[in-house]
Design an enzyme around this catalytic site. Sequence first.
Site, mmCIF file in Angstrom:
data_model
loop_
_atom_site.group_PDB
_atom_site.id
_atom_site.type_symbol
_atom_site.label_atom_id
_atom_site.label_comp_id
_atom_site.label_asym_id
_atom_site.label_seq_id
_atom_site.Cartn_x
_atom_site.Cartn_y
_atom_site.Cartn_z
ATOM 1 N N LYS A 136 0.848 -1.186 0.000
ATOM 2 C CA LYS A 136 0.000 0.000 0.000
ATOM 3 C C LYS A 136 0.891 1.247 0.000
ATOM 4 O O LYS A 136 2.034 1.154 0.480
ATOM 5 C CB LYS A 136 -0.915 0.004 1.215
ATOM 6 C CG LYS A 136 -0.158 0.119 2.550
ATOM 7 C CD LYS A 136 -0.715 1.148 3.458
ATOM 8 C CE LYS A 136 0.333 1.750 4.335
ATOM 9 N NZ LYS A 136 -0.081 2.479 5.469
ATOM 10 N N HIS A 166 -1.324 -5.440 5.561
ATOM 11 C CA HIS A 166 -0.932 -6.353 6.636
ATOM 12 C C HIS A 166 -1.929 -6.373 7.779
ATOM 13 O O HIS A 166 -1.894 -7.278 8.609
ATOM 14 C CB HIS A 166 0.485 -6.044 7.140
ATOM 15 C CG HIS A 166 0.595 -4.787 7.936
ATOM 16 N ND1 HIS A 166 0.730 -3.549 7.375
ATOM 17 C CD2 HIS A 166 0.576 -4.589 9.270
ATOM 18 C CE1 HIS A 166 0.802 -2.638 8.338
ATOM 19 N NE2 HIS A 166 0.707 -3.237 9.507
ATOM 20 N N GLU A 204 -2.094 6.360 17.602
ATOM 21 C CA GLU A 204 -0.712 6.008 17.928
ATOM 22 C C GLU A 204 -0.065 7.091 18.774
ATOM 23 O O GLU A 204 -0.386 8.270 18.635
ATOM 24 C CB GLU A 204 0.124 5.864 16.653
ATOM 25 C CG GLU A 204 -0.365 4.784 15.724
ATOM 26 C CD GLU A 204 0.538 4.657 14.513
ATOM 27 O OE1 GLU A 204 1.346 3.725 14.509
ATOM 28 O OE2 GLU A 204 0.439 5.471 13.589
ATOM 29 N N ASP A 223 -2.839 7.166 4.635
ATOM 30 C CA ASP A 223 -1.920 6.189 5.213
ATOM 31 C C ASP A 223 -2.668 5.074 5.946
ATOM 32 O O ASP A 223 -2.293 3.908 5.849
ATOM 33 C CB ASP A 223 -0.957 6.896 6.186
ATOM 34 C CG ASP A 223 0.066 5.943 6.775
ATOM 35 O OD1 ASP A 223 0.614 5.123 6.016
ATOM 36 O OD2 ASP A 223 0.326 6.014 7.996
ATOM 37 N N HIS A 228 -5.961 0.377 5.637
ATOM 38 C CA HIS A 228 -6.141 -0.549 6.762
ATOM 39 C C HIS A 228 -7.535 -0.506 7.391
ATOM 40 O O HIS A 228 -8.175 -1.523 7.592
ATOM 41 C CB HIS A 228 -5.117 -0.248 7.860
ATOM 42 C CG HIS A 228 -3.698 -0.285 7.403
ATOM 43 N ND1 HIS A 228 -3.205 -1.278 6.592
ATOM 44 C CD2 HIS A 228 -2.651 0.536 7.654
ATOM 45 C CE1 HIS A 228 -1.912 -1.065 6.368
ATOM 46 N NE2 HIS A 228 -1.552 0.029 7.005
ATOM 47 N N LYS A 327 -1.479 10.280 14.857
ATOM 48 C CA LYS A 327 -0.161 10.141 15.472
ATOM 49 C C LYS A 327 -0.026 11.108 16.639
ATOM 50 O O LYS A 327 -0.760 12.088 16.731
ATOM 51 C CB LYS A 327 0.916 10.472 14.434
ATOM 52 C CG LYS A 327 1.066 9.420 13.336
ATOM 53 C CD LYS A 327 2.280 9.718 12.498
ATOM 54 C CE LYS A 327 2.498 8.683 11.412
ATOM 55 N NZ LYS A 327 2.765 7.330 11.927
HETATM 56 P P1 NDP Z 1 12.096 3.136 1.258
HETATM 57 O O1 NDP Z 1 12.227 4.402 0.485
HETATM 58 O O2 NDP Z 1 12.751 3.015 2.585
HETATM 59 O O3 NDP Z 1 12.664 1.922 0.390
HETATM 60 C C1 NDP Z 1 12.446 1.787 -0.981
HETATM 61 C C2 NDP Z 1 13.573 0.971 -1.564
HETATM 62 O O4 NDP Z 1 13.405 0.920 -2.980
HETATM 63 C C3 NDP Z 1 14.946 1.591 -1.305
HETATM 64 O O5 NDP Z 1 15.828 0.555 -0.924
HETATM 65 C C4 NDP Z 1 15.332 2.148 -2.676
HETATM 66 O O6 NDP Z 1 16.712 2.140 -2.884
HETATM 67 C C5 NDP Z 1 14.662 1.151 -3.588
HETATM 68 N N1 NDP Z 1 14.513 1.671 -4.934
HETATM 69 C C6 NDP Z 1 13.991 2.855 -5.320
HETATM 70 N N2 NDP Z 1 14.039 2.964 -6.670
HETATM 71 C C7 NDP Z 1 14.603 1.826 -7.122
HETATM 72 C C8 NDP Z 1 14.950 1.333 -8.418
HETATM 73 N N3 NDP Z 1 14.673 2.019 -9.537
HETATM 74 N N4 NDP Z 1 15.520 0.127 -8.508
HETATM 75 C C9 NDP Z 1 15.792 -0.589 -7.401
HETATM 76 N N5 NDP Z 1 15.504 -0.202 -6.158
HETATM 77 C C10 NDP Z 1 14.920 1.003 -6.027
HETATM 78 O O7 NDP Z 1 10.543 2.823 1.338
HETATM 79 P P2 NDP Z 1 9.789 1.875 2.386
HETATM 80 O O8 NDP Z 1 10.583 0.648 2.558
HETATM 81 O O9 NDP Z 1 9.426 2.648 3.585
HETATM 82 O O10 NDP Z 1 8.424 1.578 1.634
HETATM 83 C C11 NDP Z 1 8.317 0.659 0.555
HETATM 84 C C12 NDP Z 1 6.844 0.429 0.287
HETATM 85 O O11 NDP Z 1 6.246 -0.153 1.429
HETATM 86 C C13 NDP Z 1 6.059 1.697 -0.005
HETATM 87 O O12 NDP Z 1 5.062 1.409 -0.938
HETATM 88 C C14 NDP Z 1 5.419 2.027 1.341
HETATM 89 O O13 NDP Z 1 4.235 2.755 1.203
HETATM 90 C C15 NDP Z 1 5.140 0.625 1.840
HETATM 91 N N6 NDP Z 1 5.014 0.528 3.301
HETATM 92 C C16 NDP Z 1 6.050 0.905 4.106
HETATM 93 C C17 NDP Z 1 5.942 0.780 5.466
HETATM 94 C C18 NDP Z 1 7.069 1.143 6.377
HETATM 95 O O14 NDP Z 1 6.886 1.069 7.589
HETATM 96 N N7 NDP Z 1 8.226 1.521 5.853
HETATM 97 C C19 NDP Z 1 4.711 0.249 6.100
HETATM 98 C C20 NDP Z 1 3.700 -0.153 5.164
HETATM 99 C C21 NDP Z 1 3.870 -0.003 3.826
HETATM 100 P P3 NDP Z 1 17.511 3.550 -2.827
HETATM 101 O O15 NDP Z 1 17.140 4.199 -1.534
HETATM 102 O O16 NDP Z 1 18.925 3.133 -2.922
HETATM 103 O O17 NDP Z 1 17.006 4.305 -4.009
#
Ligand code: NDP
Length: 457
Positions: A136, A166, A204, A223, A228, A327
């Site tokens: 999401k 989740h 939260e 969000d 959710h 929050k």
């Molecule tokens: P982040 O920005 O922390 O991570 C995204 C990852 O994708 C980074 O490692 C980034 O690498 C990588 N990335 C971006 N562009 C590319 C590319 N072109 N090729 C390969 N890798 C790439 O995001 P989150 O982990 O926080 O979130 C990911 C998803 O999960 C989102 O959709 C978010 O809404 C969802 N989500 C997140 C939650 C959380 O608690 N974090 C909770 C619930 C959902 P780099 O930084 O090196 O570009």
Amino acid sequence: MTSSIKAFLLLGASGDLSGRLLLPALGQLLDAEPERRSVRLVGAGSEDWDADTWKQRVRTAFESASVSTETLDAVLADTRYLRTDVSDAGQLRTLLEATPAPAALYFALPPAVTVLACTALTEVELPEGTVLALEKPFGTDQQSATDLNHLLTQLVPEGQVHRVDHFLGRSTVLNLLGVRFANRLFEPIWNSTHIERVDVVFDEQLTLENRARYYDSAGALMDMIQSHLLQVLAVATMDPPAAVNEIDLRDAMASVLRATRLWDDDPVTAGRRARYTAGTVEERLVPDYTAEPGVDPDRGTETLAELTVGIDNARWAGVPFRLRSGKALGERRKEVIISFRQPVHLPTGLRGQPASDQLRLRMGPDQISFDMNVNGPADPLVLDRVRLEADLGAGRLPAYGEVLAGVLDGDPLLSVRGDTAEQCWRIVDPVLQAWRAGRTPLETYAAGSDGPEGWAL
Ligand code: NDP
């Protein structure tokens, strides 16, 4: 359940979700079900990591969840990381060729990058049985969700698409099924004749926690409520499915969400929004939201949102459902509250005013309680109030563990179906538009309080 999935391919393996939630949950799942350890973990991302860096990341994530050394060693023996630009079809093809097939591809990527990756995948031949798991938010409004669904139909059949929410893996949400459908006491009265209102609350104490890049352009409504809490609402209000399987359960959820409307069909009055100012949460000083690094105050992002909806069907017509999440609130409060109507008649001679009976299902720690009227204990003819309460236990797996089990089994029972994802946007889109147009005031509340004045539940 057995599955033909041979590999778990984590796209965005260096990101926050992967490190903090997905890898720990994978470790816990493999601990609980060692027979799954033959699935190979493959990480992919834009970081130029060598094998040791990747393995250290897996080790750290598993250790954070106290995963056993047997599971850790089994995963480390077989895992690999490939630097990949997931928006590039050629690089994705190379990645897939290096991954045992069929694989489950988990898009732990920023939503816009997920769309780029799915577009690139249209140029790649996906092995039969490939499963896609998308996080999401699924799209940013109804139209973009429809477009993304259309894109996905070009890749794999709908049954192999897991739109992850989740909350559907949370044991309290799943507990609603047993409470509702396995109790003669509740099932026959689960309707507007006996239920006055329902509140789904997810307050939260956490603040922004350095997530401005994502959160400041999302806000509490998008969000939490758009995804959710609407899913929780669907489980709490759907008609009884004939079976708990991916067809019947998801049909029932889709049907009730199709009947869900903004209260009074008015996007301005159906929602409220507010943003926290400086304050103290559990003795922790919290700065004004607008002073947090990365926040653009002009966006007017809400950190607390409330949405009231109604359900236009025979079971629920006239009952308000209030969904609220925020929050930096004073009290951590995560629960579904079912408030029953007053008794039709109180026998003369019983004194006092009966309060509404309330059934509460709480999340983390998972508990169920029932507040009811009794008479006594002092004067036996005067009404009093008692609470029956039980701990439900933590659940076999964390929510993401249940989600991953479904993904690795290729069983989309606990994932959001395409039409349902669009319905959730259909419900909230008019409110988001009203808020962006400034038609609903942005109220304020001090961090650590219980929200703006007049918002108390
Ligand atoms: P982040 O920005 O922390 O991570 C995204 C990852 O994708 C980074 O490692 C980034 O690498 C990588 N990335 C971006 N562009 C590319 C590319 N072109 N090729 C390969 N890798 C790439 O995001 P989150 O982990 O926080 O979130 C990911 C998803 O999960 C989102 O959709 C978010 O809404 C969802 N989500 C997140 C939650 C959380 O608690 N974090 C909770 C619930 C959902 P780099 O930084 O090196 O570009």
